[in-house]
Structures are given as C-alpha cells and as structure tokens.
Design a protein around this motif. Sequence first.
Motif, short mmCIF file in Angstrom:
data_model
loop_
_atom_site.label_atom_id
_atom_site.label_comp_id
_atom_site.label_asym_id
_atom_site.label_seq_id
_atom_site.Cartn_x
_atom_site.Cartn_y
_atom_site.Cartn_z
N LEU A 1 0.81 -1.21 0.00
CA LEU A 1 0.00 0.00 0.00
C LEU A 1 0.85 1.27 0.00
O LEU A 1 0.64 2.16 -0.82
CB LEU A 1 -0.91 0.01 1.23
N PHE A 2 1.81 1.34 0.93
CA PHE A 2 2.58 2.56 1.13
C PHE A 2 4.06 2.25 1.35
O PHE A 2 4.39 1.30 2.07
CB PHE A 2 2.07 3.35 2.35
N HIS A 3 4.93 3.07 0.77
CA HIS A 3 6.33 3.13 1.17
C HIS A 3 6.39 4.09 2.36
O HIS A 3 5.75 5.15 2.34
CB HIS A 3 7.20 3.68 0.05
N PHE A 4 7.15 3.75 3.40
CA PHE A 4 7.24 4.67 4.53
C PHE A 4 8.66 4.74 5.07
O PHE A 4 9.49 3.85 4.84
CB PHE A 4 6.27 4.25 5.66
N HIS A 5 8.94 5.82 5.77
CA HIS A 5 10.19 5.94 6.53
C HIS A 5 9.93 6.89 7.69
O HIS A 5 8.88 7.53 7.77
CB HIS A 5 11.34 6.43 5.66
N HIS A 6 10.90 6.96 8.60
CA HIS A 6 10.77 7.80 9.80
C HIS A 6 11.71 8.99 9.75
O HIS A 6 12.81 8.93 9.17
CB HIS A 6 11.12 6.99 11.06
N HIS A 7 11.28 10.08 10.38
CA HIS A 7 12.17 11.17 10.77
C HIS A 7 12.26 11.10 12.29
O HIS A 7 11.45 11.68 13.00
CB HIS A 7 11.61 12.52 10.30
N ALA A 8 13.23 10.33 12.77
CA ALA A 8 13.32 10.02 14.20
C ALA A 8 14.71 10.30 14.74
O ALA A 8 15.24 9.53 15.54
CB ALA A 8 12.93 8.56 14.43
N GLN A 9 15.30 11.41 14.29
CA GLN A 9 16.64 11.73 14.76
C GLN A 9 16.64 12.09 16.25
O GLN A 9 17.64 11.91 16.94
CB GLN A 9 17.20 12.90 13.95
N LYS A 10 15.52 12.62 16.73
CA LYS A 10 15.36 12.96 18.14
C LYS A 10 13.87 13.01 18.43
O LYS A 10 13.04 13.04 17.51
CB LYS A 10 16.02 14.30 18.46
N TYR A 11 13.51 13.04 19.70
CA TYR A 11 12.09 13.10 20.06
C TYR A 11 11.48 14.45 19.65
O TYR A 11 10.40 14.50 19.08
CB TYR A 11 11.89 12.86 21.55
N GLU A 12 12.17 15.53 19.98
CA GLU A 12 11.66 16.87 19.64
C GLU A 12 12.08 17.20 18.21
O GLU A 12 12.98 17.99 17.97
CB GLU A 12 12.20 17.90 20.63
N ASN A 13 11.40 16.60 17.25
CA ASN A 13 11.84 16.69 15.85
C ASN A 13 10.80 17.40 14.98
O ASN A 13 10.80 17.25 13.76
CB ASN A 13 12.08 15.27 15.29
N ARG A 14 9.94 18.21 15.60
CA ARG A 14 8.83 18.80 14.88
C ARG A 14 9.27 19.72 13.74
O ARG A 14 8.52 19.91 12.77
CB ARG A 14 7.93 19.56 15.85
N ASP A 15 10.47 20.30 13.85
CA ASP A 15 10.95 21.19 12.78
C ASP A 15 11.23 20.43 11.49
O ASP A 15 11.41 21.06 10.43
CB ASP A 15 12.23 21.91 13.22
N TYR A 16 11.27 19.11 11.56
CA TYR A 16 11.56 18.30 10.37
C TYR A 16 10.39 17.39 10.02
O TYR A 16 10.55 16.37 9.33
CB TYR A 16 12.84 17.48 10.60
N ALA A 17 9.19 17.77 10.49
CA ALA A 17 8.01 16.96 10.20
C ALA A 17 7.64 17.05 8.73
O ALA A 17 7.75 18.11 8.12
CB ALA A 17 6.84 17.44 11.06
N GLY A 18 7.23 15.93 8.17
CA GLY A 18 6.81 15.90 6.77
C GLY A 18 7.95 15.59 5.82
O GLY A 18 9.13 15.55 6.21
N PRO A 19 7.62 15.36 4.56
CA PRO A 19 8.66 15.03 3.57
C PRO A 19 9.54 16.22 3.26
O PRO A 19 9.11 17.37 3.30
CB PRO A 19 7.83 14.60 2.35
N HIS A 20 10.80 15.92 2.93
CA HIS A 20 11.76 16.94 2.54
C HIS A 20 12.12 16.75 1.06
O HIS A 20 11.54 15.91 0.37
CB HIS A 20 12.99 16.87 3.42
#
Length: 487
Positions: free
Chosen positions: A422-441
């Motif tokens: 259904l979906f290709h997925f990956h994480h942006h999990a460099q740190k817990y407080e990572n909201r500045d990098y939310a979403g695709p780049h």
Amino acid sequence: MITLDLNLTTRKSSVPCGLLGLGIVLMLAGCGGPTVTDPSRILADPGEVPARHRAAVGIAQGQLGDKETERLLRRMIVSPGYTVESREVAWDALVRMNRESLGRQLEVDLPRLDSPMWRARVCELIVEETWIEMTPTLIRAWARPSPGFDGEPEDRPERKALIAMYGEEQLPRVLVQVMLDADPIVAANLRARCWELLIAEGRRDMVVELLGTAQVDEKDGLFRDLRTITSRTGVVPSNREEILWARALCKPENREYLDEIVAIVESLPTDRRKGILEMRDLGILVGASRLDPGLLELDAPELASRLATMVDAPGRRLYTADFTGYRGSHTERLREVLDRLDWGDLLAIMVAVEALKIQPMLSHLFDHAERDLMDKGTEFGGIIGIDDRGRFEVLEFPPRIRKGDIRFEAPQEMFDAGYSGLFHFHHHAQKYENRDYAGPHLGDFQYADGTRANCLVFTFIDSRTLNADWYRHGGVVVDLGVFRRPD
C-alpha cells in the motif's frame, strides 16, 4: 497509426565540424610558456591552461604511445576540474585517435556528467559530428536527472541535440524506433527510458497505439506485460519504475493478485477507470476492498468530506518542514491541496487514516521509530501492506546502504514488496523533539517522483507522539495529524 518501418534521417547541422590540428607542438606559441617535457603530468593536471594541454597531446602520442595517451585523454573527459576548453582538446584528439572507444565511454559517462556546461557542449559536439550512433546514448542521458540543470525539461541539452539531428516533429518517432530496435534483454533499460520520455513528451496516445499495433516478437516480455496491464487495468505506466512495477504484477506468482485488481477495476464506474488510474492506485484498490468494500462506492466529494473531519478539523495544528528560500508555495493542509487530489489520492489517504487507527499498527510503528532513533547510521523504512484477510502489516527492510541518519536507501526487496503493498514509509526520528523536520523533505519528494508510490513519513513530535504525512509525486502532501503512543 504508427508506422513501424520508420526511415529516420538526420538533419545536417549548420555547425562546421572542423577538427583541431593536433600536430606535434613543442612550444606554447605566443604564450611564452616553457617547453612541455612531461606530457603525462600536464594532461593529468586540471589546473594547466588549455594551450599547454593541447601542446601535451601531440608530445604524449610520441613519448607515451596511443594507449596511454588515450587513457589520459579519457580521464580529462570526465574528471572534475578541467575547463570546457581543455576537455574539448581531449575530445578532438580522441575523435581522431579512436572515435569508437570515445563512443563507448560516453555511453557510460554522459548520463553521469555533473558539469552542466561540459554536458551541454558534449551534446553540441555530437551534433557537429552528426554522430547518429550516439542517439541511444543521448536518450539514456536525457532520461536521467541532470546534476546542476535547473531549466525547463524541454531545454535539456540532450533533447536539443536530438532535435538538431532529427527535427522536433520526428523526435517521438525516433524514441519509438529506438525502443523497437533495441535488444529486449541487453537494452531493456534503454527501451524503458524511451517509453518514459514518450510519456514525458505528452505522447501517451502514441504509447497506447504502439501497444496495440506494434508487430513485435511474442517472446518480447516488455511489450507482452505492458499490453497485459494496459488492456486489463487501463493503466499506462509513465516511467521506468512503473514499468518494473507493471512487469512484477504480471509474474506468475502474482496472477491471483492481478486478477483481484482487475475484478475491482471492472466494478468501478467508468469515470474512475481506464485512463485515470495510476500504478500506485492498484494496491490501494485492493486494500480498500479488503478493508471495507463500501469505500470503493464513495465518490471524490464524499471521500473528501469524510477526510475533512478526520484530518482537517478547524484549528488543528499542522507540523511541517521549513521550506523558506525555496521556490513555490508549500502546504500540507487537505483543504488547500484538494484541487490537486484525484479520487485515487483521496482513497489512499482514507486507507492510510484507517490503518493508523489500529493500535497494533501504531505500536509497531512506534517501536520501529524508537529503534531508528537509537541507530545513527541510517533512517528506517519499509512497506505498509494488507493481507488477504484485511489486516494491516508493517514490513521492515534494512537500507540498501547506510548513508547517515538523515537518509534511507530503499533496497530492491522493499520495492518488490511494495508492488503488492500500500505505502512506502520511513521515519524522521533523529530525536524526540523533531517537529521542525516533520513531513517530507526535498529528497523525499525526489523519491516519490521516481517511484510514483504512495508514501508516508512518520516524525517524532515528542516521545509519545508521531506526526504522519501522506505524499506522492509532484510534491503533493497531506498532513494526517498526530498519533499517540498506545499505552
């Protein structure tokens, strides 16, 4: 009707094709430079001026012999640091010494040249030579992204070179002829690139007609599989990855899965079927059917209305990456991208939202993201699928190569699983407080453009919260909201 016995002729370039004289040059005339005594060192040094490179070529042939001189000149063609003028000195010498060998080198290296000015000049030189044997090489180079090129697609130097040799009206027919003439096994990638460029040139009609009328060997697997997918589902693959996707679905082990797809497609209203669907929609159709067949009965406005209450409630906070300084606008709010979403997009988003309601799914994703956070050598990723009983599943795959904590290199095994997922997925999990990098780049957008898959990215907002975004080719993104870690 497409004529298959094309008699393609080139247009003679108006640019003269004079080669530089390469007689033995012992002094840098008019420059006051010292005598060239070590041509190997001069040719290997990108910092030398073109005049000394030119002088060194003639001396190298006498001192080093043709084989070693060719090696040095071939290095000048592709190594960084040389000026365009010095590279052209090497080109002229190689054309004179061993044109065939230069052609073989360009077949490999032209698609990878990272100097825009030299890449453009090589294309001009091919035209000046009226080197029609380089047509397949120009096509391969044109089909690949060009480092440093930021112009319009129609301004790619490889395309301009082909037009200069054949004429713009003939260009689609050149692509067709090369595709038909190429060896089905040895040149499979070239044939896929021709197909991809025909679609990019807006000649989908020619591709469809080609599938219906071309007289090709019945053992030609590419045409056999593409005819199967197009005739049974109405989907016309648009790039190399979608061609591989289509061919994977035609494998014997996927026969039942393809039959399931076809049955669903045939049950859809005409306005959602042939000519509308993409490869990425087919797995979503199966997922929706297995999850809740009633979802397939909803039209686009009905799906959008349901999704608005789920992911676009008034006042809901969006977490998004900062694209300040980049061209164009960027938004992830459903209502603001709705005019770019078709029925298949909305259905995919609905299936994703339903998957993220399942507690075991969320537990698995949080566990996966935690392990990603602890591993600083790569991002983690995989495929979200659905089994034949309608149960969602998370399929994990190690990266093809570990290239740092802000990149996930998907392995071929992941693509293979994705063809029926259904979906290709990956994480942006460099740190817990990572909201500045939310979403695709930007790299994620390039991945979506290349794979044309439905994609998801999960970003830690805090230790107990993941933000989810759906995205696809064309830079289209919808923020699906935040999801709490199950207790």
